[in-house]
Design a protein around this motif. Structure first.
Motif, PDB file in Angstrom:
ATOM      1  N   GLN A 179       0.844  -1.208   0.000  1.00 46.12           N
ATOM      2  CA  GLN A 179       0.000   0.000   0.000  1.00 46.12           C
ATOM      3  C   GLN A 179       0.875   1.252   0.000  1.00 46.12           C
ATOM      4  N   ALA A 202     -10.269   5.708  -0.971  1.00 47.27           N
ATOM      5  CA  ALA A 202     -10.061   4.277  -1.239  1.00 47.27           C
ATOM      6  C   ALA A 202     -11.437   3.637  -1.416  1.00 47.27           C
ATOM      7  N   SER A 206     -12.175  -2.336   1.056  1.00 47.31           N
ATOM      8  CA  SER A 206     -10.751  -2.622   0.813  1.00 47.31           C
ATOM      9  C   SER A 206      -9.956  -2.513   2.114  1.00 47.31           C
ATOM     10  N   SER A 208      -7.251  -1.047   2.112  1.00 39.66           N
ATOM     11  CA  SER A 208      -6.691   0.307   2.003  1.00 39.66           C
ATOM     12  C   SER A 208      -7.493   1.299   2.830  1.00 39.66           C
ATOM     13  N   ARG A 211      -7.111   0.913   6.553  1.00 38.35           N
ATOM     14  CA  ARG A 211      -5.779   1.333   7.011  1.00 38.35           C
ATOM     15  C   ARG A 211      -5.634   2.853   7.006  1.00 38.35           C
ATOM     16  N   TRP A 227     -12.036   1.976  -8.005  1.00 38.22           N
ATOM     17  CA  TRP A 227     -10.760   2.715  -7.964  1.00 38.22           C
ATOM     18  C   TRP A 227     -10.761   3.916  -8.891  1.00 38.22           C
ATOM     19  N   SER A 243      -4.981   6.268  -1.555  1.00 36.01           N
ATOM     20  CA  SER A 243      -4.010   5.320  -0.999  1.00 36.01           C
ATOM     21  C   SER A 243      -4.505   3.898  -1.165  1.00 36.01           C
ATOM     22  N   THR A 244      -3.718   3.114  -1.886  1.00 38.99           N
ATOM     23  CA  THR A 244      -3.992   1.682  -2.046  1.00 38.99           C
ATOM     24  C   THR A 244      -2.722   1.001  -2.555  1.00 38.99           C
ATOM     25  N   ASP A 245      -2.888  -0.172  -3.154  1.00 39.54           N
ATOM     26  CA  ASP A 245      -1.735  -0.979  -3.562  1.00 39.54           C
ATOM     27  C   ASP A 245      -0.925  -0.283  -4.662  1.00 39.54           C
ATOM     28  N   GLU A 269       0.604  -6.186   0.975  1.00 38.44           N
ATOM     29  CA  GLU A 269      -0.714  -6.599   0.466  1.00 38.44           C
ATOM     30  C   GLU A 269      -0.516  -7.847  -0.394  1.00 38.44           C
TER      31      GLU A 269
END
Ligand code: GLU
Length: 325
Positions: A179, A202, A206, A208, A211, A227, A243-245, A269
């Protein structure tokens, strides 16, 4: 064009000009700065707790059968035999994540790295990679659709977590994501510590999103269905960051040169293929397919085709599988 139609068009043109202000001899349209948020976008006021990634056998899946059954010749009564009898593998995928699971606008097909993984499983079941039914789903639909039996597997940027393992089973890890954070190129945000009070997007459901909501800096978490909704909100100035992968963010950055990925990784992740519970035979079979495509170069070819151009550096080795039994 008839005279009457021409007159009508001129009238429309004159009406349109009435809303324009002259600038150095030319006119520019007065465009409202208000842009609607994507449908379903909302501030997350009671987020789920941050994902737990430490529990027994988190990443240890089931050992493949030896030998693997030949395509079209699945053991009688097995989960695989039922899928072959149905005639297609039903897969939950993304259609919003560039080069991972996305709809190619030139041919209308859903393609990408995750989609190649799904085709490999169809090929091992049927001898034909195209015996497949792709269901475009959101992050939040993954577990409910597996549990309802509408789909056989999910191959959709899905991280293995302890909480999800209570609800579905997972294959061995087929991709290691991390992430991170995406911002506009002129943003002052350089990492997670700068997100205090900032609006960060996000998808609902998820890892994401939970978190982001749990970060010490206390950002405002904005949840959306897909997304691409996050990318649009960033472009329209409705959020300060996504914010994600890393692999998802890299796809957004490739589509919009005014964005960039910043900061250190926030979390691991590890992606797994999700399968409904109580189908241990199918978990083993899917792990057998993953082991085959990792050994014969199919995995690396898929990485190079879809992800190599998005992520800097040489293609990584496929993740080493872990099995518990
Ligand atoms: N890998 C993360 C997850 O499984 C984020 C990606 C996604 O939701 O599509 O929740």
């Amino acid at each position: 064009m008839t005279r009457r139609a021409t007159a009508g068009l001129l009238a429309v043109f004159a009406f349109a000009l009435a809303g324009c202000a002259p600038v150095s001899g030319t006119t520019i349209p007065q465009v409202s700065a208000d842009v609607p948020a994507p449908a379903g976008a909302a501030e997350v006021t009671s987020p789920p707790p941050a994902p737990v990634q430490s529990c027994p056998n988190l990443l240890a899946s089931r050992r493949p059968p030896s030998p693997m059954p030949a395509p079209g010749q699945m053991p009688a009564g097995s989960t695989m035999a039922k899928i072959v009898q149905y005639g297609k593998l039903r897969v939950g995928v993304d259609q919003n994540t560039y080069n991972v699971g996305f709809r190619d606008p030139l041919n209308g097909r859903i393609q990408g790295f995750d989609i190649d993984m799904a085709h490999a499983i169809a090929k091992a079941l049927f001898g034909d990679p195209d015996k497949i039914e792709l269901h475009a789903i959101t992050s939040a639909q993954r577990i409910p659709m597996l549990q309802s039996g509408e789909i056989d597997i999910v191959v959709r940027t899905m991280s293995i977590t302890c909480d999800r393992l209570q609800q579905v089973d997972f294959s061995a890890v087929y991709y290691d994501a991390k992430q991170r954070i995406l911002v506009k190129t002129n943003s002052a945000i350089q990492g997670a510590a700068d997100l205090g009070g900032k609006r960060v997007c996000a998808t609902n459901g998820s890892t994401s999103l939970s978190r982001i909501a749990a970060l010490a800096a206390k950002p405002v978490a904005i949840g959306v269905p897909d997304w691409t909704d996050c990318l649009v909100m960033l472009q329209q100035g409705q959020v300060d960051a996504v914010s994600t992968d890393d692999v998802i963010l890299a796809g957004m950055a490739a589509q919009d040169p005014y964005t960039r990925v910043v900061g250190d990784p926030l979390a691991d992740e590890p992606y797994g293929i999700a399968i409904p519970q109580h189908k241990e035979d199918f978990v083993r079979f899917v792990n057998g397919v993953l082991a085959e495509i990792e050994a014969d170069g199919t995995w690396t070819a898929a990485y190079q085709r879809w992800l190599g151009s998005l992520l800097p550096g040489a293609a990584p080795a496929p993740p080493a599988p872990q099995y518990r039994d």
